[in-house]
Design an enzyme around this catalytic site. Structure first.
Site, PDB file in Angstrom:
ATOM      1  N   GLY A 139      49.065  62.591  45.763  1.00 20.32           N
ATOM      2  CA  GLY A 139      50.283  63.170  45.292  1.00 20.32           C
ATOM      3  C   GLY A 139      50.138  63.858  43.841  1.00 20.32           C
ATOM      4  O   GLY A 139      51.065  64.230  43.245  1.00 20.32           O
ATOM      5  N   ASN A 142      49.014  66.894  42.729  1.00 19.42           N
ATOM      6  CA  ASN A 142      49.286  68.018  42.720  1.00 19.42           C
ATOM      7  C   ASN A 142      50.976  68.179  42.484  1.00 19.42           C
ATOM      8  O   ASN A 142      51.598  68.894  41.834  1.00 19.42           O
ATOM      9  CB  ASN A 142      48.905  69.021  43.909  1.00 19.42           C
ATOM     10  CG  ASN A 142      47.584  69.132  43.520  1.00 19.42           C
ATOM     11  OD1 ASN A 142      47.282  70.345  42.695  1.00 19.42           O
ATOM     12  ND2 ASN A 142      46.377  68.776  43.883  1.00 19.42           N
ATOM     13  N   LYS A 180      47.615  67.183  57.992  1.00 21.11           N
ATOM     14  CA  LYS A 180      47.860  67.686  59.413  1.00 21.11           C
ATOM     15  C   LYS A 180      48.005  69.175  59.240  1.00 21.11           C
ATOM     16  O   LYS A 180      48.411  69.988  58.351  1.00 21.11           O
ATOM     17  CB  LYS A 180      49.183  67.272  59.753  1.00 21.11           C
ATOM     18  CG  LYS A 180      49.169  65.734  60.010  1.00 21.11           C
ATOM     19  CD  LYS A 180      48.663  65.383  61.019  1.00 21.11           C
ATOM     20  CE  LYS A 180      48.130  63.733  61.280  1.00 21.11           C
ATOM     21  NZ  LYS A 180      47.238  63.572  62.255  1.00 21.11           N
ATOM     22  N   HIS A 213      43.193  74.665  47.988  1.00 21.32           N
ATOM     23  CA  HIS A 213      42.042  74.174  48.466  1.00 21.32           C
ATOM     24  C   HIS A 213      41.188  73.702  47.450  1.00 21.32           C
ATOM     25  O   HIS A 213      41.041  74.475  46.454  1.00 21.32           O
ATOM     26  CB  HIS A 213      41.709  75.247  49.436  1.00 21.32           C
ATOM     27  CG  HIS A 213      40.344  74.661  50.259  1.00 21.32           C
ATOM     28  ND1 HIS A 213      40.402  73.970  51.272  1.00 21.32           N
ATOM     29  CD2 HIS A 213      38.828  74.966  49.879  1.00 21.32           C
ATOM     30  CE1 HIS A 213      39.024  73.777  51.708  1.00 21.32           C
ATOM     31  NE2 HIS A 213      38.290  74.249  50.935  1.00 21.32           N
ATOM     32  N   ASP A 251      42.598  77.592  56.124  1.00 21.09           N
ATOM     33  CA  ASP A 251      41.908  78.307  54.992  1.00 21.09           C
ATOM     34  C   ASP A 251      41.474  79.639  54.853  1.00 21.09           C
ATOM     35  O   ASP A 251      40.750  80.044  54.254  1.00 21.09           O
ATOM     36  CB  ASP A 251      40.492  77.495  54.414  1.00 21.09           C
ATOM     37  CG  ASP A 251      40.840  76.161  54.308  1.00 21.09           C
ATOM     38  OD1 ASP A 251      41.983  75.606  53.776  1.00 21.09           O
ATOM     39  OD2 ASP A 251      39.915  75.260  54.690  1.00 21.09           O
ATOM     40  N   GLU A 290      43.192  72.348  39.637  1.00 23.67           N
ATOM     41  CA  GLU A 290      44.371  72.561  40.647  1.00 23.67           C
ATOM     42  C   GLU A 290      45.667  72.409  40.137  1.00 23.67           C
ATOM     43  O   GLU A 290      46.720  72.855  40.376  1.00 23.67           O
ATOM     44  CB  GLU A 290      44.293  71.549  41.792  1.00 23.67           C
ATOM     45  CG  GLU A 290      42.703  71.558  42.611  1.00 23.67           C
ATOM     46  CD  GLU A 290      42.966  70.688  43.702  1.00 23.67           C
ATOM     47  OE1 GLU A 290      43.892  70.294  44.239  1.00 23.67           O
ATOM     48  OE2 GLU A 290      41.595  70.432  44.092  1.00 23.67           O
TER      49      GLU A 290
HETATM   50  C1  GRF Z   1      43.481  68.232  46.458  1.00 23.16           C
HETATM   51  O1  GRF Z   1      42.275  68.155  46.076  1.00 23.16           O
HETATM   52  C2  GRF Z   1      44.062  69.766  47.104  1.00 23.16           C
HETATM   53  O2  GRF Z   1      43.165  70.391  46.830  1.00 23.16           O
HETATM   54  C3  GRF Z   1      43.698  69.298  48.719  1.00 23.16           C
HETATM   55  O3  GRF Z   1      43.879  67.803  48.729  1.00 23.16           O
HETATM   56  C4  GRF Z   1      43.838  67.232  47.569  1.00 23.16           C
HETATM   57  C5  GRF Z   1      45.314  66.531  47.220  1.00 23.16           C
HETATM   58  O4  GRF Z   1      45.329  65.789  46.076  1.00 23.16           O
HETATM   59  N1  GRF Z   1      44.040  70.154  49.687  1.00 23.16           N
HETATM   60  P1  GRF Z   1      46.614  65.077  45.552  1.00 23.16           P
HETATM   61  O5  GRF Z   1      47.000  64.592  46.796  1.00 23.16           O
HETATM   62  O6  GRF Z   1      47.479  66.335  45.067  1.00 23.16           O
HETATM   63  O7  GRF Z   1      46.175  64.302  44.440  1.00 23.16           O
END
Ligand code: GRF
Length: 203
Positions: free
Chosen positions: A16, A18, A95, A113, A154, A183
């Site tokens: 989590g 992000n 998922k 991604h 993607d 990210e």
């Molecule tokens: C990230 O690397 C994102 O690009 C991918 O899954 C990961 C999630 O990381 N889709 P987090 O749970 O946000 O730390």
């Protein structure tokens, strides 16, 4: 909840970080949106702890809680409607979204991604697989991509990318950390631009 703000509903399965970065930027005012709800398929995910402290409605919807696929989709749609979801933010959701949701929320679902798409995308390209593949291909750079979600893994329209250097002594974990840092700024920038209209999802 302020009426003039758009509602974000997050889908996440992992740590989590992000979601956490986006919530911080909502809090600081960089992103003018309501964090309306979070849906996870994994009740043990780190993201759950993060949202519980942030006091955001959280829903655990998985094949364990709802074994029937149609019922599961119906419940997810119900949550999205209940929270008037304007934009769906996938952040490490492991998922595939049901087709019905992709159709109903066409051009309103974003994903991040951990590579520079269209390279290193597709069905098995997730988590460490991505970073391993980048290193095995001797790429000089990697990065993050935010794209619209459609029915193919993607393959939706790319909205923005941020590159990072691949260093000679990198291993998948060191590369993962560098990409993840990128990210955390990229996703918020894109969401802000979508909200301000600088990025138009319909074109
Ligand atoms: C990230 O690397 C994102 O690009 C991918 O899954 C990961 C999630 O990381 N889709 P987090 O749970 O946000 O730390």
């Amino acid at each position: 909840m302020q009426k003039n703000k758009i509602n974000l509903v997050f889908f996440a399965s992992g740590g989590g970080s992000n979601v956490e970065a986006i919530l911080k930027n909502i809090e600081s005012g960089q992103i003018r949106a309501n964090p309306a709800a979070i849906i996870t398929n994994n009740s043990y995910a780190g993201v759950v702890e993060k949202v519980l402290t942030a006091d955001i409605p959280y829903y655990h919807i998985s094949s364990v809680t709802h074994p029937d696929e149609h019922e599961r989709t119906r419940i997810i749609l119900e949550v999205l409607e209940r929270h008037n979801a304007d934009l769906i933010i996938l952040a490490g959701y492991m998922k595939k979204l049901p087709e019905e949701i992709i159709i109903q929320y066409e051009n309103r679902i974003l994903n991040i991604h951990p590579a520079l798409l269209p390279k290193f995308g597709g069905k098995n390209m997730y988590g460490m697989n991505v970073h391993r593949a980048v290193l095995e291909s001797n790429e000089k750079k990697s990065g993050a991509t935010v794209h619209i979600v459609n029915s193919e893994y993607d393959k939706g329209k790319i909205l923005a990318q941020k590159s990072v250097e691949v260093k000679n002594n990198d291993n998948p974990e060191t590369l993962r950390k560098r990409v993840l840092k990128a990210e955390h700024t990229l996703y918020s920038e894109v969401i802000s631009k979508v909200i301000s209209g600088d990025i138009n999802l319909k074109i």
